[in-house]
Write a protein that holds these residues in place. Structure first.
Motif, PDB file in Angstrom:
ATOM      1  N   SER A  45       0.888  -0.682  -0.110  1.00 15.00           N
ATOM      2  CA  SER A  45      -0.156   0.015   0.113  1.00 15.00           C
ATOM      3  C   SER A  45       0.948   1.575   0.090  1.00 15.00           C
ATOM      4  CB  SER A  45      -0.974  -0.433   1.376  1.00 15.00           C
ATOM      5  OG  SER A  45      -0.382  -0.158   2.367  1.00 15.00           O
ATOM      6  N   ALA A  46       0.054   2.425  -0.103  1.00 12.30           N
ATOM      7  CA  ALA A  46       0.501   4.018  -0.150  1.00 12.30           C
ATOM      8  C   ALA A  46       0.086   4.624  -0.078  1.00 12.30           C
ATOM      9  CB  ALA A  46       1.029   4.215  -1.486  1.00 12.30           C
ATOM     10  N   ASN A  47       0.108   6.080   0.381  1.00 12.20           N
ATOM     11  CA  ASN A  47      -0.427   7.180   0.816  1.00 12.20           C
ATOM     12  C   ASN A  47      -1.120   7.558   0.041  1.00 12.20           C
ATOM     13  OD1 ASN A  47       1.400   8.453   1.022  1.00 12.20           O
ATOM     14  ND2 ASN A  47       2.239   9.118   2.954  1.00 12.20           N
ATOM     15  N   ASN A  48      -0.991   7.818  -1.424  1.00 12.08           N
ATOM     16  CA  ASN A  48      -1.297   8.674  -2.718  1.00 12.08           C
ATOM     17  C   ASN A  48      -1.750   7.773  -3.558  1.00 12.08           C
ATOM     18  OD1 ASN A  48       0.755   9.490  -3.900  1.00 12.08           O
ATOM     19  ND2 ASN A  48       1.551  10.633  -1.340  1.00 12.08           N
ATOM     20  N   GLU A  49      -2.358   8.482  -5.038  1.00 14.31           N
ATOM     21  CA  GLU A  49      -2.361   7.947  -5.556  1.00 14.31           C
ATOM     22  C   GLU A  49      -1.068   7.763  -6.547  1.00 14.31           C
ATOM     23  OE1 GLU A  49      -4.251   9.307  -4.823  1.00 14.31           O
ATOM     24  OE2 GLU A  49      -6.282   8.959  -4.877  1.00 14.31           O
ATOM     25  N   ARG A  50       0.005   9.448  -6.579  1.00 13.79           N
ATOM     26  CA  ARG A  50       1.125   8.783  -7.616  1.00 13.79           C
ATOM     27  C   ARG A  50       1.869   7.960  -6.757  1.00 13.79           C
ATOM     28  NH1 ARG A  50       3.799  14.588  -8.946  1.00 13.79           N
ATOM     29  NH2 ARG A  50       6.014  13.955  -8.619  1.00 13.79           N
ATOM     30  N   VAL A  93      -1.153  -3.314  -5.255  1.00 12.86           N
ATOM     31  CA  VAL A  93      -0.517  -2.115  -4.775  1.00 12.86           C
ATOM     32  C   VAL A  93      -2.397  -1.388  -4.418  1.00 12.86           C
ATOM     33  CG1 VAL A  93       0.502  -0.127  -5.132  1.00 12.86           C
ATOM     34  CG2 VAL A  93       0.892  -2.965  -6.357  1.00 12.86           C
ATOM     35  N   GLN A  94      -2.843  -1.253  -3.456  1.00 10.37           N
ATOM     36  CA  GLN A  94      -3.972  -0.251  -2.324  1.00 10.37           C
ATOM     37  C   GLN A  94      -2.942   0.582  -2.343  1.00 10.37           C
ATOM     38  OE1 GLN A  94      -4.755  -3.529  -0.153  1.00 10.37           O
ATOM     39  NE2 GLN A  94      -6.398  -3.294  -1.446  1.00 10.37           N
ATOM     40  N   HIS A  95      -4.044   1.975  -2.236  1.00 16.20           N
ATOM     41  CA  HIS A  95      -4.177   2.944  -0.993  1.00 16.20           C
ATOM     42  C   HIS A  95      -4.605   3.053  -0.334  1.00 16.20           C
ATOM     43  CE1 HIS A  95      -5.131   7.254  -0.053  1.00 16.20           C
ATOM     44  NE2 HIS A  95      -4.846   8.041  -0.652  1.00 16.20           N
ATOM     45  N   GLU A  96      -3.983   3.222   0.886  1.00 15.32           N
ATOM     46  CA  GLU A  96      -3.630   2.821   2.348  1.00 15.32           C
ATOM     47  C   GLU A  96      -5.240   2.428   2.321  1.00 15.32           C
ATOM     48  OE1 GLU A  96      -2.850   7.383   4.445  1.00 15.32           O
ATOM     49  OE2 GLU A  96      -1.337   5.274   4.415  1.00 15.32           O
ATOM     50  N   GLU A  97      -5.884   3.411   2.314  1.00 18.01           N
ATOM     51  CA  GLU A  97      -7.557   4.085   2.141  1.00 18.01           C
ATOM     52  C   GLU A  97      -8.104   2.746   2.031  1.00 18.01           C
ATOM     53  OE1 GLU A  97      -9.324   7.392   1.116  1.00 18.01           O
ATOM     54  OE2 GLU A  97      -8.240   8.445   2.940  1.00 18.01           O
TER      55      GLU A  97
END
Length: 119
Positions: A45-50, A93-97
Motif C-alpha cells: 500500500s501507499a498513501n497517495n495515488e502517485r 497495490v492499494q491506497h491505504e484507505e
C-alpha cells in the motif's frame, strides 16, 4: 498444495520492488490451498495515488526483467487499487484507505504468510 518455487521467486521480486518504492505493509500470502487460479497474493500500500502508480511501475519492471508477463492489469487509471495478475501470483497495490476498508489481510488470514526478506 503449496505455492510453487517459481511463484515464490516471483513473490520475492514483486515484494522487493514494492519495498524499493517505499510501499507500506508489504505482505504475501500462499493462497494455493484456497484458490485454484493462483498460488500467491502480494499486498502493498501507499498513501497517495502517485505512489501507488510508482510502486506498480516498479513491480511491473522488475517482474518483466525476471521474464514474467502479466495476464491482466486492472485499476491503474484510478490509482486507488491496482491488481496485477501474473497467473502464478497476483499483486495488489492499494491506497491505504482501500487497504484499510477492504482488509484483504483479514480475508486471507487463514492462508499462510510467505516470509519476505526485504532489504
Amino acid at each position: 498444495m503449496t505455492a510453487t518455487d517459481h511463484a515464490l521467486d516471483l513473490v520475492a521480486v514483486a515484494a522487493q520492488a514494492a519495498h524499493d518504492k517505499k510501499a507500506e505493509q508489504v505482505l504475501a500470502f500462499d493462497v494455493s490451498d484456497q484458490l485454484a487460479i493462483t498460488d500467491a497474493f502480494v499486498l502493498a500500500s501507499a498513501n497517495n495515488e502517485r505512489a501507488v502508480g510508482a510502486i506498480v511501475d516498479e513491480v511491473e519492471d522488475k517482474l518483466r526483467e525476471s521474464g514474467a508477463k502479466p495476464i491482466r492489469r486492472e485499476g491503474h487509471k484510478e490509482g486507488r487499487w491496482v491488481l496485477l495478475d501474473y497467473g502464478e501470483i497476483v499483486v495488489h497495490v492499494q491506497h491505504e484507505e482501500e487497504r484499510s476498508f477492504y482488509a484483504l489481510e483479514r480475508l486471507w488470514s487463514d492462508c499462510p504468510l510467505i516470509p519476505l526478506t526485504l532489504t
